[in-house]
Scaffold this motif. Structure first.
Motif, PDB file in Angstrom:
ATOM      1  N   ARG A   1      11.837  -2.410  20.180  1.00 48.07           N
ATOM      2  CA  ARG A   1      11.594  -1.568  19.354  1.00 48.07           C
ATOM      3  C   ARG A   1      10.554  -1.823  18.082  1.00 48.07           C
TER       4      ARG A   1
ATOM      5  N   ALA B   1      10.932   4.910  21.843  1.00 47.88           N
ATOM      6  CA  ALA B   1      12.495   4.767  21.741  1.00 47.88           C
ATOM      7  C   ALA B   1      12.557   3.676  22.942  1.00 47.88           C
TER       8      ALA B   1
ATOM      9  N   GLY C   1      16.001   1.868  25.201  1.00 45.22           N
ATOM     10  CA  GLY C   1      17.539   1.898  25.584  1.00 45.22           C
ATOM     11  C   GLY C   1      17.836   0.876  27.044  1.00 45.22           C
TER      12      GLY C   1
ATOM     13  N   GLY D   1      20.756   4.090  22.866  1.00 45.93           N
ATOM     14  CA  GLY D   1      19.265   4.419  23.083  1.00 45.93           C
ATOM     15  C   GLY D   1      18.907   4.782  24.430  1.00 45.93           C
TER      16      GLY D   1
END
Length: 818
Positions: free
Chosen positions: A503, A510, A512, A553
């Motif tokens: 990040r 974004a 995840g 995320g």
């Protein structure tokens, strides 16, 4: 033999004296024979190859099935039970499983594919190592205790330069040193022909090569192991099927959660398998279609040869007549003409072999959006050379015989008396054998053009499918985390640290993680669930749904919307009740009234609460019908492998490179299995459609070029024979435009006739392709309009060029020369 040698010398002289004709004929045939030889080489390497196993008639393949349908490989615990219960029937049962792991090269990491095998694998094959030793029973005893590998011949030669001193050296795989104990023989195929593993390791090293996978060798539901068995001495196939049937009945009784009443274990003779039972239904028809299509290209090329030879025969009428008049035998003349056509065909065949080798080399070295090491043995061998030679000889005989016979049947007296016989004579039939060949060429070309248009339209339709995720530029990094270094909570802390560092990258919007990203052709996973109020299908204990583990995320990073409920949170951990986010398809199937959030379902004995509903995505393929799927919380499961998903507004490839660099900085022991962009990930799903569309477009374009040559040749020949007529017309004041239209008329009419016939044939062929087309009907108007327009346009140009050239000649010079 003396006569044949004399004919050959004469044929060589004629070929040299007519270099333009010779070059066109050889190139036409070379293109036709080249694509056929290339296609046959692929089919030979994949479909027609002989198994290297000794006594293959005593070998069977074992697959889970339902009825007569093969559903997939088996689990390791199922194999252990099978081995114990069938010792009297099977002398040995081999087990293998593909694995992908990184090899640490010091200055960089290379992702390679290996094959995990049990102790019976090489003994059952009956093969010997070409260097060192192969794996055996002593390498298949305890989990994690056998860090040894056998290199494949292909990888040994490519990565180690064929070094004979490689045995005894180490190579680092998955962060651990493995000793190279041998090199496998070249004849071994591996699990899937054409996908060559770099190495072979013990099945007991699975957890080390795929860290975090857990106790996969103990999970009865983990179906990823392919089994083959060799019949024991004195045993028959019938006895094997009886023993396996007893085993299946026992499995159904002991493990009803894993073996339903419909599940079976199929015993398939090795000789009945072409490539792999799971692939044969697609590969064999595809190979057949490929050979049919390239045969059409060869027919067009051979029609050109026949057309050229017919023109040459017409020009040689006076020569042939004089030779017959002075006593030459008709058989000797036919033989001489066949030798001339055979010389052209063999030269075309030699060019075709060279073009085939070049095209296959380009194909096999192309960068495809799949992490699979393609290794097909498409080198020249006796079978391929025999095919090319046979194609050349048949082209010479079948398409050279008619012109030869026609040329040796002139009216000798009339032909000799006619001073203008040969190239300068005119008249004759309006529709000749050459005309028929042009019509056939045009029709065949149109069939290929329509087929190519349908496949291109189908590929375009697949490319327009919205997968439901990954619309923004996105980087992906698939990593493995060593479970021995990062057990339990340490593993989750490392994942959290990786996400935090990702990040912080300046171009990451974004981030995840997910354990198994959708549309992953190499790894698809499902779960059996039950929902109160819904009865599973007859004979089943649960509903099959797709499954993945993700964190909060992931949905934002992948561009998946949450439609209802909430996202995962830090409180969704091992100490709290299980939760899940389901997709719209699953919500509609089990909670059609819209009350999915807060509802419960059961997976095994664990109750899971639905906390959210996410937008639909494609799961296993782009063309699939709606599939139910749910996401488990990453904090409530140990993820075997982790796919880091990072969305950006910038360059996804540049972000992916920075992700890899960051992972190396965090911990060099983290295995980077694969790093790519989302675009490349999704491209793998349309790769078969893309390859099919490109192949048909290439073949259609090639046939179109050959047909254009044929049309040009017919009109050019007709113009040559009408030189005197054209000169007279121009001399008496005819406009050049009218002469052009006159000379083009016959050629354009032949193109029109071929187009009409081709449309009818294309409609019939398209009906057979409808099952493999996506998003386009077999009677697609655009394909059936665009293809004829292209063909007619090319045909008109091919007819116009020689006609325009003829209209610009000097009438006086032409008449004096005539």
């Amino acid at each position: 033999m003396h006569a044949l040698l004399a004919d050959l010398r004469y044929a060589i002289r004629r070929a040299r004296s007519r270099s333009g004709f010779t070059l066109i004929a050889i190139v036409s045939l070379g293109l036709g024979i080249g694509v056929n030889t290339a296609a046959f080489s692929l089919v030979n390497a994949i479909v027609l190859r002989k198994t290297p196993l000794p006594q293959p008639e005593r070998v069977v393949q074992l697959y889970l099935g339902r009825g007569d349908a093969v559903t997939g490989p088996m689990s390791y615990p199922d194999y252990v039970d099978l081995r114990e219960q069938t010792r009297d029937v099977f002398g040995a049962i081999s087990l293998s499983k593909l694995t992908v792991t990184p090899r640490d090269m010091g200055d960089h990491v290379e992702t390679i594919m290996g094959e995990l095998v049990n102790g019976d694998y090489f003994p059952m094959l009956g093969l010997r190592a070409q260097m060192g030793r192969l794996l055996g029973a002593t390498d298949d005893v305890a989990d994690g205790a056998h860090p040894v590998v056998v290199l494949s011949d292909n990888y040994w030669r490519g990565a180690f330069g064929g070094d004979p001193g490689v045995v005894g050296k180490d190579m680092r795989l998955g962060g651990r040193a493995y000793t190279i104990v041998g090199v496998a023989p070249r004849s071994i195929e591996g699990l899937v022909p054409g996908l060559a593993p770099a190495f072979y390791a013990s099945m007991r090293m699975l957890n080390q090569l795929e860290p975090g996978i857990g106790n996969a060798l103990e999970r009865r539901g983990d179906h990823g192991h392919f089994a083959k068995a060799r019949l024991a001495d004195g045993q028959t196939m019938a006895a094997a099927r009886t023993a396996v049937a007893r085993y299946v009945a026992d499995m159904r009784a002991r493990y009803p959660d894993n073996w339903s009443a419909h599940d079976d274990l199929l015993v398939i003779p090795e000789n009945s398998v072409t490539v792999n039972p799971l692939m044969d239904k697609a590969i064999v028809p595809a190979a057949t279609a490929l050979m049919v299509v390239v045969a059409l290209v060869l027919i067009v090329a051979c029609a050109n040869l026949a057309s050229f030879l017919l023109a040459q025969a017409r020009d040689r009428e006076r020569e042939i007549a004089i030779r017959l008049a002075i006593g030459a035998g008709r058989r000797a003349l036919v033989r001489q003409l066949l030798v001339e056509s055979l010389l052209l065909s063999l030269a075309g065949g030699a060019l075709g072999i060279a073009l085939s080798a070049l095209s296959l080399r380009l194909l096999l070295t192309a960068q495809l959006p799949v992490p699979l090491p393609i290794n097909l043995d498409v080198g020249l061998d006796a079978r391929i050379l025999g095919f090319a030679t046979l194609a050349s000889v048949l082209a010479a005989v079948l398409f050279g015989l008619v012109p030869a016979i026609q040329a040796t049947r002139p009216n000798v007296v009339e032909t000799i008396k006619n001073e203008n016989a040969g190239a300068k004579s005119g008249g004759g039939r309006r529709f000749t054998m050459r005309s028929a060949l042009v019509v056939a060429q045009t029709a065949t070309s149109l069939v290929l053009l329509v087929t190519a248009a349908l496949f291109l339209r189908s590929f375009a339709a697949q490319s327009r499918i919205d997968p439901g995720f990954g619309a923004a530029p996105t980087g992906l990094a698939w990593i493995g985390i060593p479970s021995d270094r990062f057990p339990g909570q340490r593993r989750q802390l490392l994942i959290d640290e990786i996400e935090r560092r990702m990040r912080e990258l300046p171009d990451a919007d974004a981030v995840g993680v997910i354990d198994n990203l959708m549309l992953n052709a190499l790894n698809q996973q499902g779960r059996g669930i039950t929902v109160d109020g819904f009865e599973p299908p007859k004979g089943e204990r649960s509903f099959g749904v797709d499954y993945a583990v993700a964190d909060s995320g992931f949905f934002d990073a992948a561009g998946i919307r949450l439609i209802a409920g909430r996202n995962f949170s830090a409180t969704d951990n091992m100490s709290t009740p299980r939760v899940a986010i389901i997709n719209e398809n699953m919500a509609r199937e089990f909670w059609p009234k819209g009350n999915a959030v807060g509802s419960m379902f059961r997976q095994d004995t664990t109750m899971t609460r639905v906390i959210g509903v996410a937008s639909n995505t494609k799961v296993r393929s782009l063309g699939e019908p709606p599939r139910p799927m749910y996401f488990g919380a990453a904090g409530q499961a140990e993820i075997p492998t982790v796919m880091i998903v990072a969305r950006t507004r910038g360059d996804a490839a540049a972000l992916t490179a920075r992700m890899v660099s960051t992972l190396h900085d965090i911990d060099p022991s983290v295995m980077i299995v694969q790093a790519k962009t989302m675009e490349r990930h999704l491209a793998a799903m349309v790769l078969p459609a893309r390859l099919g569309a490109v192949a048909f477009a290439v073949f259609a374009g090639l046939a179109l070029v050959l047909a254009m040559i044929g049309i040009y040749g017919v009109v050019r020949y007709a113009v040559t024979r009408r030189e005197r007529e054209v000169a007279i017309r121009l001399a008496v004041g005819a406009a050049p435009q009218s002469v052009v239209r006159l000379l083009m008329r016959d050629g354009v009419m032949l193109v029109g006739a071929g187009a009409i016939l081709g449309l009818a044939l294309a409609a019939l062929m398209a009906r057979g392709l409808e099952a493999i087309l996506y998003g386009v009907h077999s009677t697609d108007p655009l394909a059936f309009v665009a293809a004829p327009l292209v063909l007619v346009s090319v045909g008109v140009v091919a007819a116009f060029l020689p006609a325009r050239r003829a209209s610009r000649v000097d009438p006086a010079s032409t008449l004096r020369r005539a």
